[in-house]
Design a protein around this motif. Structure first.
Motif, mmCIF file in Angstrom:
data_model
loop_
_atom_site.group_PDB
_atom_site.id
_atom_site.type_symbol
_atom_site.label_atom_id
_atom_site.label_comp_id
_atom_site.label_asym_id
_atom_site.label_seq_id
_atom_site.Cartn_x
_atom_site.Cartn_y
_atom_site.Cartn_z
ATOM 1 N N ASP A 67 -13.605 3.696 4.926
ATOM 2 C CA ASP A 67 -12.399 4.611 4.884
ATOM 3 C C ASP A 67 -11.226 5.049 4.051
ATOM 4 O O ASP A 67 -10.688 5.659 4.230
ATOM 5 N N ALA A 68 -11.225 4.250 2.863
ATOM 6 C CA ALA A 68 -10.694 4.175 1.712
ATOM 7 C C ALA A 68 -10.944 5.057 0.873
ATOM 8 O O ALA A 68 -12.626 4.938 0.233
ATOM 9 N N GLU A 69 -10.218 5.690 -0.632
ATOM 10 C CA GLU A 69 -11.012 6.300 -1.110
ATOM 11 C C GLU A 69 -11.309 5.479 -2.380
ATOM 12 O O GLU A 69 -10.737 4.824 -2.963
ATOM 13 N N PRO A 70 -12.320 5.547 -2.784
ATOM 14 C CA PRO A 70 -13.274 4.408 -3.988
ATOM 15 C C PRO A 70 -12.537 4.985 -5.360
ATOM 16 O O PRO A 70 -13.327 4.292 -6.108
ATOM 17 N N ASN A 71 -11.322 5.370 -5.242
ATOM 18 C CA ASN A 71 -11.281 6.318 -7.115
ATOM 19 C C ASN A 71 -10.023 5.680 -7.292
ATOM 20 O O ASN A 71 -9.257 4.570 -6.768
ATOM 21 N N ALA A 72 -8.907 5.955 -8.397
ATOM 22 C CA ALA A 72 -7.787 5.364 -8.883
ATOM 23 C C ALA A 72 -6.558 5.257 -7.933
ATOM 24 O O ALA A 72 -5.425 4.627 -7.822
ATOM 25 N N HIS A 73 -6.414 6.378 -7.047
ATOM 26 C CA HIS A 73 -5.472 7.063 -6.019
ATOM 27 C C HIS A 73 -5.448 5.949 -5.145
ATOM 28 O O HIS A 73 -4.922 5.217 -4.244
ATOM 29 N N GLY A 74 -6.834 5.240 -4.483
ATOM 30 C CA GLY A 74 -6.759 4.491 -3.649
ATOM 31 C C GLY A 74 -7.327 2.936 -4.409
ATOM 32 O O GLY A 74 -6.568 2.347 -3.106
ATOM 33 N N TRP A 75 -7.209 2.694 -5.424
ATOM 34 C CA TRP A 75 -6.870 1.580 -5.814
ATOM 35 C C TRP A 75 -5.221 1.242 -6.014
ATOM 36 O O TRP A 75 -4.715 0.586 -5.824
ATOM 37 N N ASN A 76 -4.402 2.816 -6.177
ATOM 38 C CA ASN A 76 -3.622 2.593 -6.558
ATOM 39 C C ASN A 76 -2.859 2.130 -4.610
ATOM 40 O O ASN A 76 -1.830 1.605 -4.969
ATOM 41 N N SER A 77 -3.172 2.651 -3.865
ATOM 42 C CA SER A 77 -2.590 2.715 -2.196
ATOM 43 C C SER A 77 -2.782 0.972 -2.265
ATOM 44 O O SER A 77 -2.723 0.016 -1.396
ATOM 45 N N PHE A 78 -4.099 0.374 -2.425
ATOM 46 C CA PHE A 78 -4.718 -0.358 -2.210
ATOM 47 C C PHE A 78 -3.224 -1.594 -2.629
ATOM 48 O O PHE A 78 -3.463 -2.382 -1.989
ATOM 49 N N ARG A 132 -11.542 -8.939 3.377
ATOM 50 C CA ARG A 132 -10.607 -8.998 3.871
ATOM 51 C C ARG A 132 -8.985 -8.763 3.517
ATOM 52 O O ARG A 132 -8.145 -7.941 4.396
ATOM 53 N N LEU A 133 -8.993 -7.834 2.015
ATOM 54 C CA LEU A 133 -7.960 -7.276 2.113
ATOM 55 C C LEU A 133 -7.657 -5.944 2.322
ATOM 56 O O LEU A 133 -7.035 -5.197 3.214
ATOM 57 N N LEU A 134 -8.316 -5.615 2.599
ATOM 58 C CA LEU A 134 -8.720 -3.977 2.531
ATOM 59 C C LEU A 134 -8.267 -3.687 3.990
ATOM 60 O O LEU A 134 -8.139 -2.751 4.679
ATOM 61 N N ALA A 135 -9.055 -4.691 4.941
ATOM 62 C CA ALA A 135 -8.769 -4.671 6.435
ATOM 63 C C ALA A 135 -7.055 -5.140 6.974
ATOM 64 O O ALA A 135 -7.222 -4.438 8.022
ATOM 65 N N ALA A 136 -6.772 -5.829 6.170
ATOM 66 C CA ALA A 136 -4.879 -6.070 6.094
ATOM 67 C C ALA A 136 -4.762 -5.099 5.920
ATOM 68 O O ALA A 136 -3.063 -4.725 6.016
ATOM 69 N N ALA A 137 -4.598 -4.316 5.074
ATOM 70 C CA ALA A 137 -3.950 -3.476 4.425
ATOM 71 C C ALA A 137 -3.144 -1.837 5.142
ATOM 72 O O ALA A 137 -3.830 -2.061 6.646
ATOM 73 N N ASP A 138 -2.525 -1.816 4.547
ATOM 74 C CA ASP A 138 -1.746 -0.787 5.468
ATOM 75 C C ASP A 138 -2.341 0.676 5.597
ATOM 76 O O ASP A 138 -2.626 1.217 4.786
#
Length: 143
Positions: A67-78, A132-138
């Motif tokens: 449920d994360a945005e797959p765009n630049a803003h999503g990558w920024n947050s990730f 794994r990194l997305l699952a552990a992300a804030d």
């Protein structure tokens, strides 16, 4: 005009997978940048890490599964989450400056910028690591 030749590798950085972007072999070819490689931006002492929409499309399904945005803003947050979790001592050295279509991290410290570049590039090329990194992300950052 003579062709542009790649710079000789720095002796301590020769084995580093984050070497500067490749340069073209002739003056009629543009410089080639690889996904998520740190490079010097415009000779000003600023360094940049970028990732464009065309590249991000390869990871859309993984981002959407979280449920994360797959765009630049999503990558920024990730990326912010990866830095905060795995590289907290370096967080103050980066300025996240993504815009529509392009994920961007700026820094005046190239060596520091290479650290998140390594994590992000590995995740980009290996969807299991990305998952794994997305699952552990804030989750607050990802939404």
């Amino acid at each position: 005009m003579p062709p542009i030749r790649p710079a000789k590798p720095h002796p301590t950085r020769a084995a580093n997978p984050l070497s500067p972007p490749e340069q073209a072999s002739s003056d009629d070819q543009p410089r080639k940048r690889h996904a998520l490689r740190a490079f010097q931006y415009d000779g000003s002492g600023q360094y940049r890490l970028i990732h464009t929409d065309g590249e991000m499309e390869q990871t859309t399904d993984v981002f959407e599964a979280h449920d994360a945005e797959p765009n630049a803003h999503g990558w920024n947050s990730f990326a912010e989450s990866v830095v905060n979790t795995h590289l907290p001592g370096l967080a103050d050295r980066f300025r996240f400056d993504s815009e529509a279509g392009t994920f961007i991290v700026n820094s005046t410290d190239l060596d520091a910028l290479r650290c998140p570049a390594t994590h992000l590039r590995q995740a980009f090329h290996n969807h299991e690591i990305l998952d794994r990194l997305l699952a552990a992300a804030d989750p607050e950052l990802l939404r």
